[in-house]
Design a protein around this motif. Structure first.
Motif, PDB file in Angstrom:
ATOM      1  N   THR A 116       0.842  -1.188   0.000  1.00 43.82           N
ATOM      2  CA  THR A 116       0.000   0.000   0.000  1.00 43.82           C
ATOM      3  C   THR A 116       0.878   1.239   0.000  1.00 43.82           C
ATOM      4  N   ALA A 117       0.655   2.123  -0.949  1.00 42.91           N
ATOM      5  CA  ALA A 117       1.369   3.404  -1.051  1.00 42.91           C
ATOM      6  C   ALA A 117       0.844   4.118  -2.284  1.00 42.91           C
ATOM      7  N   ARG A 118       1.030   5.433  -2.338  1.00 42.97           N
ATOM      8  CA  ARG A 118       0.706   6.149  -3.566  1.00 42.97           C
ATOM      9  C   ARG A 118       1.659   5.687  -4.664  1.00 42.97           C
ATOM     10  N   GLY A 119       1.096   5.263  -5.793  1.00 36.55           N
ATOM     11  CA  GLY A 119       1.891   4.747  -6.895  1.00 36.55           C
ATOM     12  C   GLY A 119       2.074   3.249  -6.866  1.00 36.55           C
ATOM     13  N   ALA A 120       1.573   2.575  -5.825  1.00 40.17           N
ATOM     14  CA  ALA A 120       1.740   1.125  -5.761  1.00 40.17           C
ATOM     15  C   ALA A 120       1.146   0.444  -6.988  1.00 40.17           C
ATOM     16  N   ALA A 121      -0.042   0.893  -7.399  1.00 41.13           N
ATOM     17  CA  ALA A 121      -0.669   0.344  -8.596  1.00 41.13           C
ATOM     18  C   ALA A 121      -0.389   1.199  -9.819  1.00 41.13           C
ATOM     19  N   ASP A 122      -0.440   2.518  -9.649  1.00 39.68           N
ATOM     20  CA  ASP A 122      -0.329   3.449 -10.785  1.00 39.68           C
ATOM     21  C   ASP A 122       0.909   4.325 -10.627  1.00 39.68           C
ATOM     22  N   MET A 123       2.106   3.922 -11.138  1.00 41.86           N
ATOM     23  CA  MET A 123       2.331   2.578 -11.612  1.00 41.86           C
ATOM     24  C   MET A 123       3.773   2.149 -11.312  1.00 41.86           C
ATOM     25  N   LYS A 124       4.206   2.469 -10.089  1.00 43.93           N
ATOM     26  CA  LYS A 124       5.610   2.218  -9.760  1.00 43.93           C
ATOM     27  C   LYS A 124       5.928   0.732  -9.632  1.00 43.93           C
ATOM     28  N   SER A 125       4.933  -0.073  -9.262  1.00 42.19           N
ATOM     29  CA  SER A 125       5.174  -1.518  -9.244  1.00 42.19           C
ATOM     30  C   SER A 125       5.378  -2.039 -10.662  1.00 42.19           C
ATOM     31  N   GLY A 126       4.624  -1.466 -11.612  1.00 42.14           N
ATOM     32  CA  GLY A 126       4.827  -1.826 -13.013  1.00 42.14           C
ATOM     33  C   GLY A 126       6.196  -1.418 -13.503  1.00 42.14           C
ATOM     34  N   VAL A 127       6.677  -0.244 -13.065  1.00 38.49           N
ATOM     35  CA  VAL A 127       8.041   0.194 -13.405  1.00 38.49           C
ATOM     36  C   VAL A 127       9.058  -0.800 -12.867  1.00 38.49           C
ATOM     37  N   ALA A 128       8.877  -1.208 -11.616  1.00 40.91           N
ATOM     38  CA  ALA A 128       9.801  -2.178 -11.020  1.00 40.91           C
ATOM     39  C   ALA A 128       9.812  -3.482 -11.808  1.00 40.91           C
ATOM     40  N   ALA A 129       8.634  -3.928 -12.248  1.00 42.34           N
ATOM     41  CA  ALA A 129       8.562  -5.161 -13.038  1.00 42.34           C
ATOM     42  C   ALA A 129       9.310  -5.016 -14.354  1.00 42.34           C
TER      43      ALA A 129
END
Length: 413
Positions: A116-129
């Motif tokens: 949970t965090a701002r950007g967790a879904a939109d979309m820093k987790s995607g960047v990490a992937a």
């Protein structure tokens, strides 16, 4: 994948709202260098963006200063003998009202597999992937080509970094396809809706509320315009069709998001400003839909004596999103669908979405771009924004396998 989780945790710790992305970009560039990627950095030229229909015509209205985008490039085998695939993500986030959150929005909060965090879904987790998929591919010794991880700024403001990259490439090589890792719950998206932003200004005549007949309230005039636009929106729902959008309750949303009127409760309101966001279907243009609404407003004006003598203003504001669409049979889409199936995703049918994304800038530049990534758009911009990180880990596998499939097919139909 503890390193992946640590990377994502660090990404979400940056309060990288519009204009504040530079510190995060510098950190990402350092990580690219640590990983052995060749690094690139670019800052958008506001005068170039001003010539693009998505952005305001006045360069001073486009904030680009101190907002670098960065990229890391992995070269495999003979890079010029194979295709180049972009893995794209934006590192800017929308603001967070901390009072609406149950935890600090710019601190990674873990509950088992949920981040949970701002950007967790939109979309820093995607960047990490994207980053970790490129790291995995860097070890391949049987592929020729390039993988480019683009971390761009200003997506929430129309795609500042991506538009700049597409219009004026920072790379000395061509790009053949792109995967944009927006949160789609690992569903491939080949069509994204556009949007038109318009501001209406109405003028009446003020008077004391005790003698309203001496004034001219703008509210009835606004009601006429609003009802006319609702009728046009309903007509467009029936007339404008697209096979990927028939399942949406509203395909081409028309929303009046802000209304400001009057100055004082005891005064007839003599001015009103309202702002609309108008959906634009794939296959349409922003300019074409704008003409429809301009013409409908002109009809309302022609029917009313006051409006004829005091014509309203109806102007664009902010940024415009052109719709985009690619053939579901594009090689990059086929590669993504194959990778999804190989990693246990059952539904790989291409979809359309009612929001815009940076993919449109690449498509416009002749670079086929498919949108697919971990997380749900329903979490985007919400308090307590959360993602199931197991989906992010699957995304690493999907992105790496999709790039491999695209390379192996030679990027050909």
């Amino acid at each position: 994948m503890e390193a992946l989780r640590e990377f994502a945790s660090r990404l979400v710790s940056f309060e990288s709202t519009a204009g504040r992305e530079a510190e995060l970009a510098a950190w990402v560039r350092e990580r690219f260098e640590d990983f052995g990627f060749e690094t690139y950095e670019w800052t958008a030229d506001a005068s170039v963006l001003a010539d693009h229909p998505s952005f305001p015509d006045d360069p001073s209205e486009i904030d680009t200063e101190g907002r670098p985008s960065v990229a890391g490039v992995v070269e495999l085998g003979d890079p010029d003998a194979g295709p180049t695939v972009v893995l794209n993500g934006h590192v800017d986030v929308v603001p967070a009202d901390e009072s609406a959150w149950s935890s600090s929005p710019f601190e990674a909060t873990w509950d088992g597999d949920e981040l949970t965090a701002r950007g967790a879904a939109d979309m820093k987790s995607g960047v990490a992937a994207c980053v970790f998929a490129a790291r995995r591919l860097a070890d391949a010794d049987d592929l020729d080509g390039r993988v480019v991880v683009e971390c761009v700024v200003g997506e929430e403001e129309g795609g500042v970094g991506a538009a700049s990259s597409a219009l004026d490439s920072p790379f000395p090589f061509a790009r053949d396809a792109a995967i944009v890792a927006e949160p789609t719950e690992l569903t491939p998206v080949v069509a994204s809706e556009g949007s038109l932003m318009k501001r209406l200004t109405l003028r009446g005549r003020s008077s004391h509320a005790a003698t309203p007949w001496r004034g001219e309230s703008v509210l009835p005039h606004f009601d006429r315009v609003r009802e006319a636009f609702e009728e046009l929106a309903a007509a467009r729902e029936e007339r404008v069709t697209h096979p990927l959008y028939e399942g949406f309750p509203t395909k081409w949303p028309v929303v009046c998001g802000t209304v400001e009127a009057g100055e004082w409760a005891s005064t007839v309101p003599a001015s009103l400003t309202a702002e609309w966001r108008i959906g634009v279907a794939p296959g349409e243009t922003v300019a074409g839909v704008e003409r429809e609404f301009d013409e409908r407003l002109a009809e309302v004006v022609a029917e009313n004596e006051w409006l004829r003598e005091h014509p309203p203003d109806f102007e664009r504001f902010s940024v415009q999103f052109e719709p985009s669409e690619i053939d579901p049979d594009e090689p990059v889409v086929r590669a993504v669908r194959r990778a999804l199936a190989e990693n246990g995703v059952e539904d790989t049918d291409p979809r359309g979405v009612t929001y815009g994304a940076d993919a449109r800038h690449y498509v416009e530049a002749g670079i086929p771009a498919v949108i697919v990534g971990p997380g749900s758009i329903e979490q985007a911009h919400f308090p307590d924004e959360t993602i199931d990180f197991r989906e992010v880990e699957t995304a690493v596998d999907v992105f790496a396998d999709a790039v491999r499939a695209f390379f192996e097919a030679g990027g050909q139909r």
